[in-house]
Design a protein around this motif. Structure first.
Motif, PDB file in Angstrom:
ATOM      1  N   PHE A   1       0.818  -1.208   0.000  1.00 40.96           N
ATOM      2  CA  PHE A   1       0.000   0.000   0.000  1.00 40.96           C
ATOM      3  C   PHE A   1       0.857   1.265   0.000  1.00 40.96           C
ATOM      4  CE2 PHE A   1      -1.871   3.418   2.577  1.00 40.96           C
ATOM      5  CZ  PHE A   1      -2.957   3.735   1.777  1.00 40.96           C
TER       6      PHE A   1
ATOM      7  N   TYR B   1       0.864   4.365  -2.475  1.00 39.63           N
ATOM      8  CA  TYR B   1       0.647   5.697  -1.904  1.00 39.63           C
ATOM      9  C   TYR B   1       1.739   6.668  -2.350  1.00 39.63           C
ATOM     10  CZ  TYR B   1       0.167   9.309   1.694  1.00 39.63           C
ATOM     11  OH  TYR B   1       0.036  10.489   2.347  1.00 39.63           O
TER      12      TYR B   1
ATOM     13  N   TYR C   1       2.545  -0.382  10.468  1.00 41.05           N
ATOM     14  CA  TYR C   1       1.579  -1.339   9.942  1.00 41.05           C
ATOM     15  C   TYR C   1       2.146  -2.744   9.802  1.00 41.05           C
ATOM     16  CZ  TYR C   1      -1.400   2.630   8.761  1.00 41.05           C
ATOM     17  OH  TYR C   1      -2.198   3.751   8.820  1.00 41.05           O
TER      18      TYR C   1
ATOM     19  N   SER D   1      -8.188  -0.233   7.879  1.00 45.79           N
ATOM     20  CA  SER D   1      -7.925   0.105   6.486  1.00 45.79           C
ATOM     21  C   SER D   1      -6.796   1.122   6.398  1.00 45.79           C
ATOM     22  CB  SER D   1      -9.197   0.666   5.839  1.00 45.79           C
ATOM     23  OG  SER D   1      -8.928   1.227   4.577  1.00 45.79           O
ATOM     24  N   PHE D   2      -5.833   0.856   5.521  1.00 43.63           N
ATOM     25  CA  PHE D   2      -4.718   1.783   5.345  1.00 43.63           C
ATOM     26  C   PHE D   2      -5.188   3.089   4.718  1.00 43.63           C
ATOM     27  CE2 PHE D   2      -1.900  -2.188   4.779  1.00 43.63           C
ATOM     28  CZ  PHE D   2      -1.857  -2.363   6.148  1.00 43.63           C
ATOM     29  N   GLU D   3      -6.027   2.966   3.703  1.00 44.48           N
ATOM     30  CA  GLU D   3      -6.434   4.155   2.958  1.00 44.48           C
ATOM     31  C   GLU D   3      -7.431   5.002   3.738  1.00 44.48           C
ATOM     32  OE1 GLU D   3      -8.235   5.317  -1.461  1.00 44.48           O
ATOM     33  OE2 GLU D   3      -8.353   3.266  -0.710  1.00 44.48           O
TER      34      GLU D   3
ATOM     35  N   SER E   1      -9.988  -1.367  -3.028  1.00 45.24           N
ATOM     36  CA  SER E   1      -8.991  -1.896  -2.093  1.00 45.24           C
ATOM     37  C   SER E   1      -7.942  -2.737  -2.808  1.00 45.24           C
ATOM     38  CB  SER E   1      -9.687  -2.720  -1.010  1.00 45.24           C
ATOM     39  OG  SER E   1     -10.361  -3.838  -1.580  1.00 45.24           O
TER      40      SER E   1
ATOM     41  N   THR F   1      -5.489  -0.253  -4.602  1.00 48.36           N
ATOM     42  CA  THR F   1      -4.556   0.427  -3.698  1.00 48.36           C
ATOM     43  C   THR F   1      -3.783  -0.539  -2.802  1.00 48.36           C
ATOM     44  OG1 THR F   1      -6.315   0.714  -2.038  1.00 48.36           O
ATOM     45  CG2 THR F   1      -6.015   2.475  -3.655  1.00 48.36           C
TER      46      THR F   1
ATOM     47  N   ASP G   1      -4.885  -2.276  -0.332  1.00 54.11           N
ATOM     48  CA  ASP G   1      -5.318  -2.146   1.060  1.00 54.11           C
ATOM     49  C   ASP G   1      -5.667  -3.553   1.541  1.00 54.11           C
ATOM     50  OD1 ASP G   1      -6.273  -1.391   3.491  1.00 54.11           O
ATOM     51  OD2 ASP G   1      -7.599   0.179   2.738  1.00 54.11           O
TER      52      ASP G   1
END
Length: 329
Positions: A34, A38, A61, A86-88, A286, A289, A291
Motif C-alpha cells: 500500500f 501511496y 503497519y 484500512s490503510f487508505e 482496495s 490500492t 489495502d
C-alpha cells in the motif's frame, strides 16, 4: 442428517481457514504494498514524501514483516471479530464494510428470489408445452438474457430511464434515506430504487435456470414412472409437480453454492455503473490500492458465502431427493 451437518460444519471451518490463507497471499502477490502505491500517487501529483515517514508507517503497519507474521496478526484478529484497520481510510475495516456487505446481501438475496420465482414457472411451462409459442419465446428470451452482459443491460436501463422519464437511475436510496434507520418509508424508498439492479442481476441467472430446468424436466417426463402415474389416474398437475419437477430441481439446487458469490462478483461492474453502495466497488478500490486488510476481509466474506451456499445446497438435495443418502447404507 445431524451427523452429516456436523461433518459439513467442520469441513467449512477448515475450508475457510485455507481460503483465508490463499486470499491473503493473492492480495500480496503484486509487487510493492500500500505504501508503494501511496508514494506513486503522491509522486504523480508532484508532492515529495520523506523516506523516514514511509519507513515509520511501514513499521507501524508491519508491512516489512514476513508473510506468515502478517497473516497471523490478521487472522487472529478476524477470529475475535477484528478485521484490522484500512490503510487508505484509516478506519476499522468492519465499520467500512458493515453497511456495504448488508446492502450486497440484501440486493443479491432479492435477486436470487426473483430468479427462482420467474425461472420455475417459465421452465416448467416450456418443458410441458414443448415447441409451443411460449416455449419458443422462453428460449429466445433465455438466449438474449445469457448474451447481454449485466453492465450493458444496466446502461440500457439508465439510458431509457433518462430518455423516457427524465430521471437518472442509480443508488439504492434517496438522499434523505441514506443514513436513516430502517422503517416502512425507508423500505419503500429502497424498493423503488432496487428494482432496477435486481432486474439487471437476475436476468442472466434467470435465463440460465430456465434452460437447465427445461432440459432436465424434458428428460424426466419421458421416464416410465411418469407414464405409470398417469395410468393410475393422477391429475396431470400432480403427476408433473410431485415427481418429475422434484427430481429436475436437483441441478438447480446444486448451483446455490456458486450462485451467491457469482452474483456478488458479477455485481462489481454493475455497482460501479449504477453507483450502488455495495461491497463490489470497495473491493475493487482496495485491490487497486493494495489495502490488504480491507480486501482480505471482503474476499473472506465472499468465500464464506460460497461455503455456506454449498452446505445449503447439499442439505436441500438430501431433503428433496430421497435417493440421496449421506453416510447411510
Amino acid at each position: 442428517m445431524l451427523q452429516f451437518i456436523s461433518k459439513r460444519l467442520l469441513a467449512m471451518l477448515l475450508t475457510m481457514f485455507a481460503v483465508s490463507f490463499v486470499a491473503f497471499a493473492i492480495i500480496q502477490l503484486p509487487p510493492g504494498d500500500f505504501l508503494t502505491s501511496y508514494m506513486a500517487s503522491l509522486a504523480a501529483t508532484g508532492e515529495q514524501v520523506d523516506p523516514k515517514v514511509i519507513e515509520n508507517l511501514r513499521a507501524q503497519y508491519g508491512l516489512g514483516e514476513p508473510y506468515l507474521v502478517q497473516y497471523w496478526k490478521w487472522i487472529s484478529g478476524v477470529v475475535v471479530g477484528n478485521f484490522g484497520q484500512s490503510f487508505e481510510w484509516k478506519r476499522p475495516v468492519w465499520e467500512l464494510i458493515w453497511g456495504r456487505i448488508g446492502n450486497s446481501l440484501l440486493l443479491e438475496g432479492l435477486a436470487v428470489v426473483a430468479m427462482w420465482l420467474v425461472a420455475l414457472p417459465i421452465g416448467i411451462y416450456a418443458a410441458v408445452r414443448k415447441y409451443s409459442l411460449g416455449d419458443y419465446l422462453a428460449t429466445i428470451g433465455g438466449f438474449i438474457g445469457l448474451a447481454i452482459p449485466n453492465f450493458f443491460f444496466a446502461l440500457i436501463l439508465m439510458y431509457l430511464s433518462f430518455i423516457w422519464f427524465g430521471k437518472t437511475m442509480g443508488g439504492l436510496f434517496s438522499p434523505g434515506f441514506e443514513d436513516a434507520h430502517w422503517s416502512l418509508p425507508r423500505i419503500w424508498d429502497f424498493l423503488s430504487h432496487a428494482w432496477a439492479p435486481i432486474l439487471v442481476l437476475a436476468t442472466g441467472g434467470t435465463a440460465e435456470l430456465i434452460r437447465i430446468l427445461r432440459a432436465n424436466l424434458l428428460d424426466e417426463l419421458q421416464k416410465p414412472y411418469v407414464t405409470t402415474a398417469r395410468a393410475k389416474g393422477l391429475p396431470e398437475w400432480k403427476v408433473i409437480l410431485k415427481y418429475p419437477v422434484r427430481l429436475a430441481l436437483n441441478p438447480l439446487v446444486s448451483t446455490i453454492g456458486w450462485l451467491l458469490p457469482a452474483l456478488v462478483s458479477g455485481s462489481v461492474i454493475v455497482s460501479v455503473v449504477m453507483n450502488l453502495p455495495t461491497a463490489g466497488p470497495m473491493l475493487l478500490r482496495s485491490l487497486t490500492t493494495q489495502d490488504m486488510y480491507l480486501a482480505g476481509a471482503i474476499i473472506l466474506l465472499l468465500s464464506i458465502l460460497t461455503v455456506v451456499g454449498t452446505m445449503i445446497s447439499d442439505v436441500l438435495l438430501a431433503l428433496i431427493d430421497p435417493r440421496i443418502r449421506y453416510g447411510g447404507k
